[in-house]
Design a protein around this motif. Structure first.
Motif, PDB file in Angstrom:
ATOM      1  N   GLU A  87       0.844  -1.188   0.000  1.00 56.40           N
ATOM      2  CA  GLU A  87       0.000   0.000   0.000  1.00 56.40           C
ATOM      3  C   GLU A  87       0.887   1.248   0.000  1.00 56.40           C
ATOM      4  N   ALA A  88       0.237   2.398  -0.125  1.00 59.99           N
ATOM      5  CA  ALA A  88       0.975   3.665  -0.141  1.00 59.99           C
ATOM      6  C   ALA A  88       1.812   3.828   1.122  1.00 59.99           C
ATOM      7  N   ALA A  89       1.263   3.408   2.280  1.00 61.32           N
ATOM      8  CA  ALA A  89       1.999   3.528   3.541  1.00 61.32           C
ATOM      9  C   ALA A  89       3.245   2.653   3.546  1.00 61.32           C
ATOM     10  N   ASP A  90       3.189   1.494   2.872  1.00 61.98           N
ATOM     11  CA  ASP A  90       4.360   0.615   2.807  1.00 61.98           C
ATOM     12  C   ASP A  90       5.460   1.241   1.957  1.00 61.98           C
ATOM     13  N   VAL A  91       5.065   1.884   0.860  1.00 56.68           N
ATOM     14  CA  VAL A  91       6.040   2.570   0.011  1.00 56.68           C
ATOM     15  C   VAL A  91       6.709   3.699   0.804  1.00 56.68           C
ATOM     16  N   ASP A  92       5.894   4.480   1.497  1.00 54.63           N
ATOM     17  CA  ASP A  92       6.426   5.590   2.282  1.00 54.63           C
ATOM     18  C   ASP A  92       7.353   5.090   3.374  1.00 54.63           C
ATOM     19  N   ARG A  93       6.976   3.997   4.034  1.00 56.64           N
ATOM     20  CA  ARG A  93       7.816   3.429   5.093  1.00 56.64           C
ATOM     21  C   ARG A  93       9.172   3.000   4.545  1.00 56.64           C
ATOM     22  N   GLU A  94       9.177   2.328   3.415  1.00 58.48           N
ATOM     23  CA  GLU A  94      10.444   1.870   2.844  1.00 58.48           C
ATOM     24  C   GLU A  94      11.336   3.037   2.469  1.00 58.48           C
ATOM     25  N   LEU A  95      10.745   4.091   1.932  1.00 54.16           N
ATOM     26  CA  LEU A  95      11.543   5.242   1.525  1.00 54.16           C
ATOM     27  C   LEU A  95      12.126   5.977   2.731  1.00 54.16           C
ATOM     28  N   ARG A  96      11.370   5.986   3.840  1.00 47.39           N
ATOM     29  CA  ARG A  96      11.851   6.702   5.025  1.00 47.39           C
ATOM     30  C   ARG A  96      12.727   5.857   5.919  1.00 47.39           C
ATOM     31  N   MET A  97      12.452   4.532   5.962  1.00 47.10           N
ATOM     32  CA  MET A  97      13.115   3.683   6.945  1.00 47.10           C
ATOM     33  C   MET A  97      13.978   2.590   6.331  1.00 47.10           C
ATOM     34  N   GLY A  98      13.801   2.307   5.056  1.00 45.07           N
ATOM     35  CA  GLY A  98      14.446   1.147   4.457  1.00 45.07           C
ATOM     36  C   GLY A  98      15.952   1.133   4.581  1.00 45.07           C
ATOM     37  N   ALA A  99      16.569   2.311   4.459  1.00 45.51           N
ATOM     38  CA  ALA A  99      18.027   2.364   4.476  1.00 45.51           C
ATOM     39  C   ALA A  99      18.599   2.433   5.874  1.00 45.51           C
ATOM     40  N   SER A 100      17.730   2.642   6.880  1.00 49.59           N
ATOM     41  CA  SER A 100      18.243   2.812   8.242  1.00 49.59           C
ATOM     42  C   SER A 100      18.330   1.484   8.963  1.00 49.59           C
ATOM     43  N   GLU A 101      19.326   1.333   9.779  1.00 50.65           N
ATOM     44  CA  GLU A 101      19.502   0.141  10.602  1.00 50.65           C
ATOM     45  C   GLU A 101      19.589   0.575  12.048  1.00 50.65           C
ATOM     46  N   PRO A 102      19.147  -0.280  12.991  1.00 50.78           N
ATOM     47  CA  PRO A 102      19.280   0.069  14.394  1.00 50.78           C
ATOM     48  C   PRO A 102      20.741   0.268  14.764  1.00 50.78           C
ATOM     49  N   ALA A 103      20.994   1.236  15.612  1.00 55.34           N
ATOM     50  CA  ALA A 103      22.363   1.494  16.041  1.00 55.34           C
ATOM     51  C   ALA A 103      22.896   0.306  16.817  1.00 55.34           C
ATOM     52  N   PRO A 104      24.169  -0.073  16.608  1.00 55.59           N
ATOM     53  CA  PRO A 104      24.740  -1.203  17.342  1.00 55.59           C
ATOM     54  C   PRO A 104      24.597  -0.997  18.841  1.00 55.59           C
ATOM     55  N   GLY A 105      24.146  -2.041  19.528  1.00 57.74           N
ATOM     56  CA  GLY A 105      24.008  -1.955  20.973  1.00 57.74           C
ATOM     57  C   GLY A 105      22.747  -1.277  21.433  1.00 57.74           C
ATOM     58  N   SER A 106      21.930  -0.738  20.492  1.00 55.23           N
ATOM     59  CA  SER A 106      20.693  -0.089  20.891  1.00 55.23           C
ATOM     60  C   SER A 106      19.684  -1.140  21.302  1.00 55.23           C
ATOM     61  N   TYR A 107      18.655  -0.713  22.029  1.00 50.14           N
ATOM     62  CA  TYR A 107      17.638  -1.673  22.439  1.00 50.14           C
ATOM     63  C   TYR A 107      16.993  -2.319  21.225  1.00 50.14           C
ATOM     64  N   ALA A 108      16.662  -1.494  20.185  1.00 50.87           N
ATOM     65  CA  ALA A 108      16.030  -2.027  18.982  1.00 50.87           C
ATOM     66  C   ALA A 108      16.933  -3.057  18.323  1.00 50.87           C
ATOM     67  N   GLY A 109      18.230  -2.738  18.231  1.00 52.48           N
ATOM     68  CA  GLY A 109      19.148  -3.659  17.591  1.00 52.48           C
ATOM     69  C   GLY A 109      19.233  -4.982  18.333  1.00 52.48           C
ATOM     70  N   ASP A 110      19.314  -4.933  19.653  1.00 55.97           N
ATOM     71  CA  ASP A 110      19.402  -6.153  20.446  1.00 55.97           C
ATOM     72  C   ASP A 110      18.151  -7.000  20.292  1.00 55.97           C
ATOM     73  N   GLN A 111      16.981  -6.354  20.321  1.00 54.40           N
ATOM     74  CA  GLN A 111      15.738  -7.099  20.217  1.00 54.40           C
ATOM     75  C   GLN A 111      15.560  -7.713  18.834  1.00 54.40           C
ATOM     76  N   LEU A 112      15.886  -6.957  17.777  1.00 54.62           N
ATOM     77  CA  LEU A 112      15.711  -7.462  16.428  1.00 54.62           C
ATOM     78  C   LEU A 112      16.618  -8.652  16.157  1.00 54.62           C
ATOM     79  N   GLU A 113      17.763  -8.708  16.823  1.00 52.53           N
ATOM     80  CA  GLU A 113      18.681  -9.827  16.622  1.00 52.53           C
ATOM     81  C   GLU A 113      18.027 -11.146  17.005  1.00 52.53           C
TER      82      GLU A 113
END
Length: 335
Positions: A87-113
């Motif tokens: 959907e349009a929201a998925d396209v927008d999400r990929e454009l805004r977030m697709g290239a970003s990765e959680p910072a090493p050692g961040s809570y998001a990074g640890d959980q996603l692992e």
């Protein structure tokens, strides 16, 4: 991945070209969107040109932009291959977030692992809920891992929606016996006592977003029956005093409008077999001037407790209309 980028070529104008080949023409049609609107949005946001040639897409633009578009197209096609819609929201999400990765050692990074290589989804009676950003995925994982979780960030980032979805999922699976949803009934311009009707009629307008979320995940007749049986409760924060909430999934929404004493009262209601989620937006405090937000105090006092998770969202996690993210960013820049 089913898509392979052919070797890029540079033309005389120094523009970069990426050529993507898609094996399934039907999925390619869905990827492009009705009247190629998905491609048009990628072109608009990244300043590239996308041309379709049979089962190939040629992306032309500055190297960084062309590669970002390629990455977004790959990710969106993978969604389609997995049986999900774009959907349009998925396209927008990929454009805004697709290239970003959680910072090493961040809570998001640890959980996603913990979920690397898998999908993060919440199953409810009416739909399968899929968090769209890394922050949302980390938040959902923390809802299932921790007995007490905080979701803090601007409107439209899915804090309450995902929390209620997780509660419904746990209720359906028998992990909890009840769902309890609460909000502070903070008056904003109109006194509660001036509204017509009995107490339920007066407080229901404040609780309506919670009803809306529930009706997204459960049939309306089932919601009504469960409310009648007290297996789902939707009540103002003031009604929580003196209770012990055992074997329940408990959500406090709009927690920035709870006072420090109310927050302490609510947090100490946590009983055996229960999970509690606190959601709020620090930029939308409606408390009287000089009254400290209980969300602020809880964040300050509880941050060091290891079994409590704090999850943060930004404008990049907004999954409503793309303009909402732009509006939030504009206000943040002015503050």
């Amino acid at each position: 991945m089913a898509i392979e980028a052919l070797p890029p070529t540079d033309d005389l104008t120094a523009l970069h070209e990426e050529v993507l080949e898609f094996p399934d023409n039907f999925l390619l049609i869905d990827l492009c969107g009705e009247h190629d609107r998905n491609l048009a949005e990628i072109e608009r946001q990244l300043g590239v040109q996308i041309m379709r040639r049979g089962n190939q897409l040629s992306v032309i633009g500055e190297k960084g932009s062309a590669q970002a578009a390629t990455s977004a197209l790959n990710a969106l096609y993978s969604r389609l291959e997995a049986g999900r819609s774009v959907e349009a929201a998925d396209v927008d999400r990929e454009l805004r977030m697709g290239a970003s990765e959680p910072a090493p050692g961040s809570y998001a990074g640890d959980q996603l692992e913990m979920f690397r290589g898998g999908t993060v989804e919440i199953k409810t009676r009416k739909k399968l809920v899929e968090p769209r950003t890394d922050a949302q995925k980390a938040y959902v994982m923390s809802l299932f891992k921790h007995e007490l979780a905080f979701g803090i960030g601007p409107a439209g980032t899915g804090k309450t929606y995902l929390a209620v979805a997780a509660g419904v999922s746990m209720f359906i699976e028998g992990k909890v016996d009840r769902i309890i949803l609460s909000r502070p009934a903070v008056e904003a311009g109109e006194k509660l006592g001036y509204l017509p009707g009995d107490m339920k009629d007066k407080v229901d307008p404040y609780m309506q977003p919670l009803y809306d979320a529930l009706n997204d995940f459960l049939p309306s007749k089932q919601v009504a029956k469960l409310i009648e049986e007290k297996r789902i409760e939707i009540a103002p924060l003031a009604f929580m005093r003196g209770r012990t909430l055992s074997n329940a999934f408990v959500v406090l929404d709009e927690a920035q409008n709870a006072t420090s004493m109310q927050m302490k009262m609510f947090l100490t209601r946590l009983g055996e077999g229960s999970r509690m989620v606190i959601t709020g937006d620090r930029s939308q405090v409606d408390l009287p001037r000089g009254v400290t937000s209980g969300l602020h105090d809880a964040e300050r006092l509880l941050k060091s407790i290891s079994n409590i998770s704090f999850n943060y969202f930004t404008a990049k996690d907004v999954v409503r209309h793309p303009l909402v993210a732009a509006i939030i960013e504009a206000y943040d820049a002015d503050s």
